[in-house]
Write a protein that holds these residues in place. Structure first.
Motif, PDB file in Angstrom:
ATOM      1  N   UNK A  81       0.846  -1.192   0.000  1.00  0.00           N
ATOM      2  CA  UNK A  81       0.000   0.000   0.000  1.00  0.00           C
ATOM      3  C   UNK A  81       0.883   1.243   0.000  1.00  0.00           C
ATOM      4  N   UNK A  82       0.384   2.267  -0.661  1.00  0.00           N
ATOM      5  CA  UNK A  82       1.059   3.569  -0.656  1.00  0.00           C
ATOM      6  C   UNK A  82       0.348   4.489   0.320  1.00  0.00           C
ATOM      7  N   UNK A  83       1.128   5.224   1.102  1.00  0.00           N
ATOM      8  CA  UNK A  83       0.557   6.149   2.085  1.00  0.00           C
ATOM      9  C   UNK A  83       0.356   7.542   1.516  1.00  0.00           C
ATOM     10  N   UNK A  84       0.782   7.755   0.263  1.00  0.00           N
ATOM     11  CA  UNK A  84       0.599   9.059  -0.365  1.00  0.00           C
ATOM     12  C   UNK A  84      -0.801   9.230  -0.914  1.00  0.00           C
ATOM     13  N   UNK A  85      -1.085  10.447  -1.361  1.00  0.00           N
ATOM     14  CA  UNK A  85      -2.408  10.732  -1.917  1.00  0.00           C
ATOM     15  C   UNK A  85      -2.554  10.049  -3.276  1.00  0.00           C
TER      16      UNK A  85
ATOM     17  N   UNK B 199      -4.598   6.453   2.171  1.00  0.00           N
ATOM     18  CA  UNK B 199      -4.792   5.381   3.147  1.00  0.00           C
ATOM     19  C   UNK B 199      -4.163   5.817   4.466  1.00  0.00           C
ATOM     20  N   UNK B 200      -4.983   5.924   5.489  1.00  0.00           N
ATOM     21  CA  UNK B 200      -4.494   6.330   6.807  1.00  0.00           C
ATOM     22  C   UNK B 200      -4.122   5.125   7.670  1.00  0.00           C
ATOM     23  N   UNK B 201      -4.823   4.014   7.497  1.00  0.00           N
ATOM     24  CA  UNK B 201      -4.570   2.821   8.309  1.00  0.00           C
ATOM     25  C   UNK B 201      -4.575   1.599   7.383  1.00  0.00           C
ATOM     26  N   UNK B 202      -3.421   1.198   6.861  1.00  0.00           N
ATOM     27  CA  UNK B 202      -3.385   0.064   5.923  1.00  0.00           C
ATOM     28  C   UNK B 202      -3.860  -1.244   6.554  1.00  0.00           C
TER      29      UNK B 202
ATOM     30  N   UNK C  27     -11.529  -0.913  -4.152  1.00  0.00           N
ATOM     31  CA  UNK C  27     -12.616  -1.861  -3.884  1.00  0.00           C
ATOM     32  C   UNK C  27     -13.384  -1.470  -2.633  1.00  0.00           C
ATOM     33  N   UNK C  28     -12.666  -0.966  -1.622  1.00  0.00           N
ATOM     34  CA  UNK C  28     -13.332  -0.546  -0.389  1.00  0.00           C
ATOM     35  C   UNK C  28     -14.208   0.682  -0.610  1.00  0.00           C
ATOM     36  N   UNK C  29     -13.836   1.552  -1.572  1.00  0.00           N
ATOM     37  CA  UNK C  29     -14.593   2.779  -1.783  1.00  0.00           C
ATOM     38  C   UNK C  29     -15.679   2.628  -2.840  1.00  0.00           C
ATOM     39  N   UNK C  30     -15.612   1.583  -3.665  1.00  0.00           N
ATOM     40  CA  UNK C  30     -16.559   1.463  -4.782  1.00  0.00           C
ATOM     41  C   UNK C  30     -17.994   1.366  -4.289  1.00  0.00           C
ATOM     42  N   UNK C  31     -18.254   0.460  -3.365  1.00  0.00           N
ATOM     43  CA  UNK C  31     -19.634   0.293  -2.872  1.00  0.00           C
ATOM     44  C   UNK C  31     -20.147   1.517  -2.122  1.00  0.00           C
ATOM     45  N   UNK C  32     -19.388   2.091  -1.171  1.00  0.00           N
ATOM     46  CA  UNK C  32     -19.881   3.309  -0.508  1.00  0.00           C
ATOM     47  C   UNK C  32     -20.116   4.457  -1.484  1.00  0.00           C
ATOM     48  N   UNK C  33     -19.245   4.577  -2.482  1.00  0.00           N
ATOM     49  CA  UNK C  33     -19.426   5.655  -3.451  1.00  0.00           C
ATOM     50  C   UNK C  33     -20.707   5.455  -4.249  1.00  0.00           C
ATOM     51  N   UNK C  34     -20.941   4.225  -4.686  1.00  0.00           N
ATOM     52  CA  UNK C  34     -22.161   3.957  -5.448  1.00  0.00           C
ATOM     53  C   UNK C  34     -23.403   4.168  -4.591  1.00  0.00           C
ATOM     54  N   UNK C  35     -23.323   3.768  -3.334  1.00  0.00           N
ATOM     55  CA  UNK C  35     -24.465   3.962  -2.425  1.00  0.00           C
ATOM     56  C   UNK C  35     -24.765   5.438  -2.231  1.00  0.00           C
ATOM     57  N   UNK C  36     -23.718   6.247  -2.052  1.00  0.00           N
ATOM     58  CA  UNK C  36     -23.918   7.678  -1.871  1.00  0.00           C
ATOM     59  C   UNK C  36     -24.482   8.322  -3.136  1.00  0.00           C
TER      60      UNK C  36
ATOM     61  N   UNK D 278     -18.148   6.560   5.664  1.00  0.00           N
ATOM     62  CA  UNK D 278     -17.979   5.129   5.451  1.00  0.00           C
ATOM     63  C   UNK D 278     -16.515   4.760   5.208  1.00  0.00           C
ATOM     64  N   UNK D 279     -15.759   5.649   4.537  1.00  0.00           N
ATOM     65  CA  UNK D 279     -14.351   5.348   4.243  1.00  0.00           C
ATOM     66  C   UNK D 279     -13.514   5.313   5.505  1.00  0.00           C
ATOM     67  N   UNK D 280     -13.866   6.116   6.500  1.00  0.00           N
ATOM     68  CA  UNK D 280     -13.093   6.123   7.742  1.00  0.00           C
ATOM     69  C   UNK D 280     -13.129   4.777   8.449  1.00  0.00           C
ATOM     70  N   UNK D 281     -14.202   4.041   8.265  1.00  0.00           N
ATOM     71  CA  UNK D 281     -14.275   2.719   8.920  1.00  0.00           C
ATOM     72  C   UNK D 281     -13.319   1.724   8.291  1.00  0.00           C
ATOM     73  N   UNK D 282     -12.780   2.038   7.116  1.00  0.00           N
ATOM     74  CA  UNK D 282     -11.810   1.161   6.449  1.00  0.00           C
ATOM     75  C   UNK D 282     -10.403   1.758   6.440  1.00  0.00           C
ATOM     76  N   UNK D 283     -10.211   2.814   7.221  1.00  0.00           N
ATOM     77  CA  UNK D 283      -8.872   3.404   7.310  1.00  0.00           C
ATOM     78  C   UNK D 283      -8.513   4.263   6.119  1.00  0.00           C
ATOM     79  N   UNK D 284      -9.496   4.830   5.419  1.00  0.00           N
ATOM     80  CA  UNK D 284      -9.255   5.646   4.229  1.00  0.00           C
ATOM     81  C   UNK D 284      -9.795   7.054   4.481  1.00  0.00           C
ATOM     82  N   UNK D 285      -9.017   8.043   4.053  1.00  0.00           N
ATOM     83  CA  UNK D 285      -9.446   9.435   4.142  1.00  0.00           C
ATOM     84  C   UNK D 285      -9.716   9.927   2.722  1.00  0.00           C
ATOM     85  N   UNK D 286     -10.969  10.306   2.451  1.00  0.00           N
ATOM     86  CA  UNK D 286     -11.356  10.794   1.128  1.00  0.00           C
ATOM     87  C   UNK D 286     -11.112  12.300   1.077  1.00  0.00           C
TER      88      UNK D 286
END
Length: 545
Positions: free
Chosen positions: A253-257, A285-288, A300-309, A354-362
């Motif tokens: 995983x890359x920690x950069x933007x 990615x804040x928490x790999x 993959x973690x963001x695809x479903x939340x993004x589509x739901x939103x 939703x992304x925060x629950x997977x360790x991702x900052x949008x």
């Protein structure tokens, strides 16, 4: 994994520096306890001598040959080589350069081997590795270990040591690179930047390869996630190795933007018109470890939340809100989607949560384009586009009229400026002509005055010169008269006769001897005649000169 909205979280461990079976670059104590295993600390020949000492202490034959070096003949062992003889299936070696004769019937020549390359002959195993290299070795008990920055010499009296592979830990090879997978707007995926390198070292058992060690090279600002049982391990950037079969690779995983553009699934408006959005997603990615516990990658973690939103926001809007243009001011219209503000405030907020629950900052989730799908959607889109074209055409006509009006105004202003320029130029020419005429008149007057003054000065000077000449002539006459008055009587006649005599003598040829005399026979007359003759010669010589 995430199934039916339920998220299962594996136990999470913080980043570790070293764990058993991970990053174990040193020789295990179980291997070091082998009496016939010698780690290289100075040089390989010294390791051979240490191995010879241990073998003799255990009364287990000898390793180094007792053959003498000869000046010629026999087997020649060069510097940097090891000569090996087979003695009843056991190795006997020569490490000193020279020629060796073999008089023993029990010794047969096996060959020469370079000490810089791994040696595996008759149970004797050696290996030397450089600073960036690592050797994967199997001991007689089938235990795998890694050794780097040194080497070893070993003899397997029961089983043997085997060098499986030598790996350059700083260059694992492009074929072992792992790339970031990025989705595209057409549903395909492309390779992104390199996240890390992973190389497996395997042995073949039967006909199946078995991985015994895995090397990793993690670039800066990237991390490596491993899994051991239910535990997740995070390894930072650098060189890593796994020799424990219970530890498996999960991902880089890359920690950069990061940034990706993708096409959403159809979302339906209030009228039931399907809408597809092209969006640009920026995240980091804040928490790999938290991400790996649920998904294999961030997209993959963001695809479903993004589509739901997107579905939640689009379902509250009509298709007209997607196609309507708004004039925000000025003469040139700017088309904006009024639903975009609602999308950012509602959709982005939900997605970030939703992304925060997977360790991702949008960071942002922007709409690049939208498209109505289906027959109804296509028809509505054509109608909206026609309305939009009419608006644009009307705006263009208005703009053209405005441009034409402004052009005429500009031409009028230009004409006024040109008239002012001509008037100014005429005034300037008149002023210059007047000044030039005055200057010429002044020059003529000054020239006449100068000429008159010059004539007056010349006249005065001529008068002064005439007076001076007259005074000089008068003075000359007076001086001559005075001189004549003082001449003795008869002297002038004599001088004139002398001049005539000189002129007569000048007319005579050169080298002529002239005698001048008178009838007088007195001594005075003779002397005078001689003096006159001498005077004549002297005058003649001076005249030549």
């Amino acid at each position: 994994m995430s199934t039916s909205g339920i998220t299962f979280k594996a136990p999470v461990l913080a980043a570790v520096e070293k764990l058993e079976g991970t990053d174990d670059w040193s020789v295990p104590d179980a291997v070091k306890s082998n009496q016939y295993f010698v780690e290289v600390t100075t040089s390989l020949p010294d390791a051979f001598r240490e191995l010879e000492t241990r073998m003799r202490q255990n009364n287990d034959y000898h390793l180094l040959t007792q053959k003498k070096q000869r000046p010629f003949g026999g087997k020649c062992v060069e510097t940097g080589e090891v000569g090996v003889w087979n003695r009843n299936g056991r190795p006997v070696i020569a490490i000193e350069a020279g020629n060796y004769w073999n008089f023993s019937l029990r010794h047969s020549w096996e060959g020469k081997f370079s000490i810089t390359a791994p040696i595996d002959v008759l149970g004797l195993t050696t290996c030397l590795v450089g600073q960036s290299e690592a050797a994967v070795v199997m001991d007689p008990a089938n235990r795998i270990f890694v050794i780097r920055n040194s080497g070893f010499a070993a003899y397997g009296s029961q089983g043997r040591f085997k060098v499986i592979d030598i790996v350059d830990t700083l260059n694992l090879g492009d074929q072992h690179a792992h790339y970031e997978v990025r989705p595209t707007s057409n549903g395909q995926s492309t390779k992104g930047p390199i996240l890390g390198w992973k190389r497996d070292v395997a042995i073949t058992v039967g006909h199946s390869p078995i991985t015994v060690a895995t090397f990793f090279l993690v670039p800066a600002n990237n991390v490596l996630i491993l899994q051991r049982g239910n535990e997740l391990l995070l390894l930072k950037a650098g060189q890593h190795v796994i020799t424990n079969p219970n530890t498996s690779f999960r991902g880089f995983y890359s920690l950069g933007e990061r940034q990706t553009t993708f096409r959403t699934q159809p979302a339906y408006t209030v009228e039931g018109v399907p809408v597809v959005l092209n969006v640009n997603l920026r995240y980091r990615i804040a928490d790999p470890i938290l991400l790996t516990a649920n998904y294999n990658d961030a997209f993959t973690a963001l695809a479903n939340p993004a589509q739901t939103a997107v579905n939640a926001v689009v379902s509250r809007l009509s298709y007209q809100q997607f196609m309507r243009a708004q004039k925000v001011g000025g003469d040139v219209p700017d088309h904006v989607e009024p639903w975009l503000d609602a999308f950012k405030s509602a959709c982005l907020t939900d997605l970030r949560h939703q992304a925060e629950t997977y360790g991702i900052v949008v960071e942002s989730f922007d709409v690049l384009d939208r498209e109505l799908e289906g027959a109804l959607g296509k028809d509505l889109e054509r109608q909206s586009e026609q309305v939009l074209r009419n608006q644009v055409q009307a705006t263009q006509i208005e703009l053209q009229n405005h441009i034409a009006t402004e052009t005429q105004r500009g031409k009028l202003q230009i004409a006024k400026v040109e008239a002012e320029q001509k008037k100014t130029q005429a005034d300037a020419d008149f002023y210059v002509a007047t000044k030039l005429s005055d200057s010429k008149y002044y020059e003529v007057v000054k020239a006449a005055e100068a000429q008159a003054e010059s004539s007056e000065l010349r006249t005065q000077q001529d008068v002064k010169n005439t007076v001076a000449i007259a005074e000089a002539k008068k003075k000359e006459i007076e001086l001559v008269g005075t001189a004549y008055s003082h001449v003795p009587e008869g002297h002038a006649q004599k001088m004139q006769l002398s001049v005539f005599e000189v002129e007569k003598r000048k007319a005579l040829p050169e080298r002529t001897i002239y005698f001048a005399g008178e009838t007088s026979e007195t001594h005075q007359d003779l002397i005078r005649a001689g003096l006159d003759t001498a005077t004549g010669f002297s005058l003649a010589q001076n005249t030549k000169k």
